[in-house]
Structure formats: C-alpha cells, structure tokens
Design a protein around this motif. Structure first.
Motif, PDB file in Angstrom:
ATOM      1  N   LEU A 108       0.852  -1.182   0.000  1.00  0.00           N
ATOM      2  CA  LEU A 108       0.000   0.000   0.000  1.00  0.00           C
ATOM      3  C   LEU A 108       0.892   1.237   0.000  1.00  0.00           C
ATOM      4  N   THR A 109       0.470   2.278  -0.701  1.00  0.00           N
ATOM      5  CA  THR A 109       1.308   3.477  -0.816  1.00  0.00           C
ATOM      6  C   THR A 109       0.457   4.742  -0.765  1.00  0.00           C
ATOM      7  N   ILE A 110       1.127   5.854  -0.487  1.00  0.00           N
ATOM      8  CA  ILE A 110       0.603   7.181  -0.771  1.00  0.00           C
ATOM      9  C   ILE A 110       1.528   7.748  -1.837  1.00  0.00           C
ATOM     10  N   ALA A 111       0.977   8.093  -2.989  1.00  0.00           N
ATOM     11  CA  ALA A 111       1.775   8.550  -4.120  1.00  0.00           C
ATOM     12  C   ALA A 111       1.505  10.021  -4.402  1.00  0.00           C
ATOM     13  N   GLY A 164       5.971   3.471   9.247  1.00  0.00           N
ATOM     14  CA  GLY A 164       5.479   2.142   8.887  1.00  0.00           C
ATOM     15  C   GLY A 164       3.976   2.016   8.981  1.00  0.00           C
ATOM     16  N   ALA A 165       3.254   3.137   8.797  1.00  0.00           N
ATOM     17  CA  ALA A 165       1.801   3.128   8.958  1.00  0.00           C
ATOM     18  C   ALA A 165       1.089   2.321   7.885  1.00  0.00           C
ATOM     19  N   LEU A 166       1.684   2.216   6.713  1.00  0.00           N
ATOM     20  CA  LEU A 166       1.077   1.467   5.616  1.00  0.00           C
ATOM     21  C   LEU A 166       1.424  -0.019   5.653  1.00  0.00           C
ATOM     22  N   GLY A 167       2.322  -0.390   6.556  1.00  0.00           N
ATOM     23  CA  GLY A 167       2.695  -1.794   6.679  1.00  0.00           C
ATOM     24  C   GLY A 167       3.787  -2.197   5.704  1.00  0.00           C
ATOM     25  N   ASP A 168       4.267  -3.402   5.874  1.00  0.00           N
ATOM     26  CA  ASP A 168       5.304  -3.938   5.006  1.00  0.00           C
ATOM     27  C   ASP A 168       4.695  -4.460   3.716  1.00  0.00           C
ATOM     28  N   THR A 199      -5.636   3.688   5.632  1.00  0.00           N
ATOM     29  CA  THR A 199      -5.411   5.131   5.544  1.00  0.00           C
ATOM     30  C   THR A 199      -6.092   5.856   6.690  1.00  0.00           C
ATOM     31  N   THR A 200      -7.339   5.487   6.946  1.00  0.00           N
ATOM     32  CA  THR A 200      -8.130   6.157   7.974  1.00  0.00           C
ATOM     33  C   THR A 200      -7.634   5.846   9.383  1.00  0.00           C
ATOM     34  N   GLU A 201      -7.369   4.567   9.645  1.00  0.00           N
ATOM     35  CA  GLU A 201      -7.061   4.144  11.002  1.00  0.00           C
ATOM     36  C   GLU A 201      -5.583   4.271  11.357  1.00  0.00           C
ATOM     37  N   SER A 202      -4.712   4.285  10.350  1.00  0.00           N
ATOM     38  CA  SER A 202      -3.280   4.255  10.634  1.00  0.00           C
ATOM     39  C   SER A 202      -2.533   5.459  10.079  1.00  0.00           C
ATOM     40  N   VAL A 203      -2.651   5.693   8.768  1.00  0.00           N
ATOM     41  CA  VAL A 203      -1.828   6.729   8.122  1.00  0.00           C
ATOM     42  C   VAL A 203      -2.197   8.127   8.597  1.00  0.00           C
ATOM     43  N   ILE A 204      -3.473   8.457   8.577  1.00  0.00           N
ATOM     44  CA  ILE A 204      -3.898   9.819   8.936  1.00  0.00           C
ATOM     45  C   ILE A 204      -3.506  10.173  10.369  1.00  0.00           C
ATOM     46  N   PRO A 205      -3.792   9.326  11.371  1.00  0.00           N
ATOM     47  CA  PRO A 205      -3.364   9.700  12.729  1.00  0.00           C
ATOM     48  C   PRO A 205      -1.847   9.659  12.906  1.00  0.00           C
ATOM     49  N   ALA A 206      -1.159   8.761  12.224  1.00  0.00           N
ATOM     50  CA  ALA A 206       0.290   8.646  12.404  1.00  0.00           C
ATOM     51  C   ALA A 206       1.021   9.896  11.933  1.00  0.00           C
ATOM     52  N   TYR A 207       0.478  10.551  10.908  1.00  0.00           N
ATOM     53  CA  TYR A 207       1.169  11.709  10.331  1.00  0.00           C
ATOM     54  C   TYR A 207       0.401  13.020  10.512  1.00  0.00           C
ATOM     55  N   GLY A 208      -0.599  13.030  11.372  1.00  0.00           N
ATOM     56  CA  GLY A 208      -1.325  14.253  11.667  1.00  0.00           C
ATOM     57  C   GLY A 208      -2.007  14.853  10.466  1.00  0.00           C
ATOM     58  N   LEU A 209      -2.672  14.025   9.682  1.00  0.00           N
ATOM     59  CA  LEU A 209      -3.299  14.482   8.442  1.00  0.00           C
ATOM     60  C   LEU A 209      -4.795  14.756   8.604  1.00  0.00           C
ATOM     61  N   GLU A 210      -5.234  14.928   9.842  1.00  0.00           N
ATOM     62  CA  GLU A 210      -6.671  15.094  10.085  1.00  0.00           C
ATOM     63  C   GLU A 210      -7.246  16.341   9.426  1.00  0.00           C
ATOM     64  N   GLY A 222       0.519  19.455 -14.595  1.00  0.00           N
ATOM     65  CA  GLY A 222       1.704  19.844 -13.841  1.00  0.00           C
ATOM     66  C   GLY A 222       1.399  20.309 -12.439  1.00  0.00           C
ATOM     67  N   GLU A 223       0.314  19.810 -11.850  1.00  0.00           N
ATOM     68  CA  GLU A 223      -0.093  20.220 -10.511  1.00  0.00           C
ATOM     69  C   GLU A 223       0.265  19.148  -9.489  1.00  0.00           C
ATOM     70  N   ASN A 224       0.406  19.568  -8.232  1.00  0.00           N
ATOM     71  CA  ASN A 224       0.659  18.619  -7.149  1.00  0.00           C
ATOM     72  C   ASN A 224      -0.612  17.837  -6.830  1.00  0.00           C
ATOM     73  N   VAL A 225      -0.439  16.580  -6.495  1.00  0.00           N
ATOM     74  CA  VAL A 225      -1.574  15.729  -6.148  1.00  0.00           C
ATOM     75  C   VAL A 225      -1.071  14.626  -5.227  1.00  0.00           C
ATOM     76  N   ALA A 226      -1.914  14.219  -4.277  1.00  0.00           N
ATOM     77  CA  ALA A 226      -1.596  13.110  -3.371  1.00  0.00           C
ATOM     78  C   ALA A 226      -2.753  12.119  -3.398  1.00  0.00           C
ATOM     79  N   VAL A 227      -2.436  10.846  -3.636  1.00  0.00           N
ATOM     80  CA  VAL A 227      -3.476   9.825  -3.763  1.00  0.00           C
ATOM     81  C   VAL A 227      -3.077   8.577  -2.989  1.00  0.00           C
ATOM     82  N   THR A 228      -4.079   7.821  -2.563  1.00  0.00           N
ATOM     83  CA  THR A 228      -3.803   6.490  -2.029  1.00  0.00           C
ATOM     84  C   THR A 228      -3.675   5.540  -3.210  1.00  0.00           C
ATOM     85  N   LEU A 229      -2.665   4.679  -3.152  1.00  0.00           N
ATOM     86  CA  LEU A 229      -2.406   3.798  -4.293  1.00  0.00           C
ATOM     87  C   LEU A 229      -1.782   2.511  -3.763  1.00  0.00           C
TER      88      LEU A 229
END
Length: 298
Positions: A124-127, A225-229, A164-175, A198-205
């Motif tokens: 799992l990634t954030i791209a 390591g919020a997205l796991g191995d 993303t909801t339970e791990s990534v967002i709280p781990a990195y303060g993305l609320e 040519g714009e910035n974008v962040a997606v779950t991938l």
C-alpha cells in the motif's frame, strides 16, 4: 447474489419422474470436465482493484480454453468474502495479506480455502507527482496547502481506505486534510488530470499498479510504517472449492506471477486500451507470453 440455476426440464408429468431422475443424473455428470472439475466457475472480482481484474481476466481466458464456463462477478470485498462462505462465488484472486484484507480473513477465513500467494510484491502506498516538493509522509501535513489540502482515496469499503483512515492519517497528523473516497477510476482520473496539468496531487495507491508506469509519480516514504510492510496476493476458494475443483485447486496453488509480467498485462488492459471488453486484449497478451501461460496448467 445467487448463481443462476439451469432448469433442465419443466412441465413433466408425474409418470415420468423416474426417467427424469436418471436424466438429471446424466446432466449433472455432463457438467463435470474430464479433469474432475465442475464446469461452471464464478470468480469474484473486487471493484477497482486492477491486479485482481487482470488476473481474473487472464484465468477466465485460460480456463475457457480448457472447457470451463467462467463468470466474473464484480463486488466489494465484504460481499465477495461472504459469498465465498456460502458457495455463491467459487474463488477470488486478490486477497492481500497479512494486512489489507486481514479483517475479512479473520471473519470469514474458517469457511474459505487459502490457495496460496501468487505475487509477493504487493504494498500500500501514498503517491504524489514525481516533481512534488516532498518525499515523505512526514512532510505532508506541513505542506498540505501545496496539495490543495486534499488526499484522494479509492472505495470506502477497501482495505486501503481502512489503513489510511485508522493508521496513516493519525500517524502523520493528516486530520486537517480533506480525505475523499469515491472509486479507483475517479482517483486515477484526478491523478491523470493533475499530472497532465503539472499540478501537485496526493493519492492512495498500491503496487503493483500500472499507474506507476503511466504517470510521473513517486511513493512517499513511510518512516512510521503506517502502511505496513510488503504483502502477498493470495487466491482464496469457497468452502467447497477443493472438492468441486480438484484440478483447478492445484493450478492455483502453483500459480505465480511476478510484478513485471503483471505490469505488462495491466498496461495492455488499462493503459494502452480504452474499453472494457478485455477478451481480445488478453488474447493478444497470452499470444505474446504463451510459454508462461501454458505453464499455468501444465
């Protein structure tokens, strides 16, 4: 979803019941293949998960050449796994373990059969776009305005959304980011539009995914390591799968597909081709990879 049942006889007089019973037995035998497998097969395919669609379309083409009657049924993970436990579906080829689909396996696993992993490179990634000014998820919150204060997700019922909801967002303060969930095609549409402009974008991938070949993007580092191995992609059969499909069970237990092969199939289906009739595309890919494909049922 209940699989359609064939009605072989109708309006028969009572006097013919004994004869019809014998005929029904013959019909049942006729629906079995010479290799001992049941002829009709229903593959559950997760909505929006391209590697699962690709693998399912590949096996559909392979098995139809072997005489199987294959149906692909698209569903979200929860009803797909539930359907496997009741034999409404026969197999699903896109179970990510040990993290993404762990909740479903914990809930339904006792009534399913793990046929093993066919790819070991899943993650799992954030791209973000390749030229984005950040390289780590730890930098995203402080630079959220550069990304329109938005993180674009996929289906709300997906394992990626849960992580993303339970791990990534709280781990990195993305609320404070607007985290939107809709569908994988919608996410890819936004990704394409942003990178084209040519714009910035962040997606779950996730990987493997053809988007990494099609668009100029990079994976943000995940120091917490919020997205796991890295995970493995498994095939899971219904509770009756090994009994109903003894030969196919063996083929799927031996099935492996490395990421390069998977990328090439996904690219052919989802990037180079604009449509949803994948049969001819998969046939062309099989012709280009015949030795590998033949090995899957050898």
């Amino acid at each position: 979803m209940q699989r359609t049942k064939r009605t072989l006889f109708a309006g028969i007089a009572t006097a013919g019941i004994a004869a019809l019973t014998l005929a029904g037995c013959s019909s049942t035998e006729a629906e079995a293949l010479d290799n001992g497998d049941r002829q009709d097969l229903t593959i559950a395919v997760f909505n929006g998960w391209d590697e699962g669609i690709a693998a399912s379309e590949l096996w559909k083409a392979i098995l139809e050449e072997q005489g199987y009657d294959v149906t692909l049924e698209y569903a979200d993970p929860a009803p797909a796994y539930s359907g496997l436990t009741t034999d409404d579906y026969d197999v699903v080829l896109d179970t990510w373990l040990p993290i993404t689909h762990a909740d479903y396996i914990e809930q339904y696993g006792d009534d399913m059969v793990d046929l093993g992993a066919w790819n070991e490179d899943a993650a799992l990634t954030i791209a973000v776009n390749e030229d984005a000014p950040i390289d780590s998820l730890a930098e995203l919150a402080d630079n959220a305005d550069l990304f329109g204060n938005q993180l674009v997700g996929i289906e709300s019922g997906s394992g990626l959304n849960r992580v993303t909801t339970e791990s990534v967002i709280p781990a990195y303060g993305l609320e404070d980011l607007e985290y939107t969930t809709s569908s994988t095609p919608a996410m890819l549409s936004e990704l394409k539009a942003a990178t084209d402009a040519g714009e910035n974008v962040a997606v779950t991938l996730w990987t493997p995914h053809w988007a990494y070949d099609a668009f100029p993007i990079k994976t943000l580092e995940d120091p917490e390591g919020a997205l796991g191995d890295a995970e493995s992609i498994h095939s899971f059969g219904s509770k009756s799968f090994t009994e109903d499909f003894p030969t196919l069970s063996g083929w799927l237990e031996d099935f492996t597909m490395d990421s390069d092969l998977l990328y090439s199939l996904e690219n052919a289906m989802f990037n180079e081709y604009d449509g949803d009739d994948y049969g001819p595309v998969v046939a062309d890919w099989i012709a280009d990879n015949q030795e590998y494909v033949d090995s899957l049922t050898s």
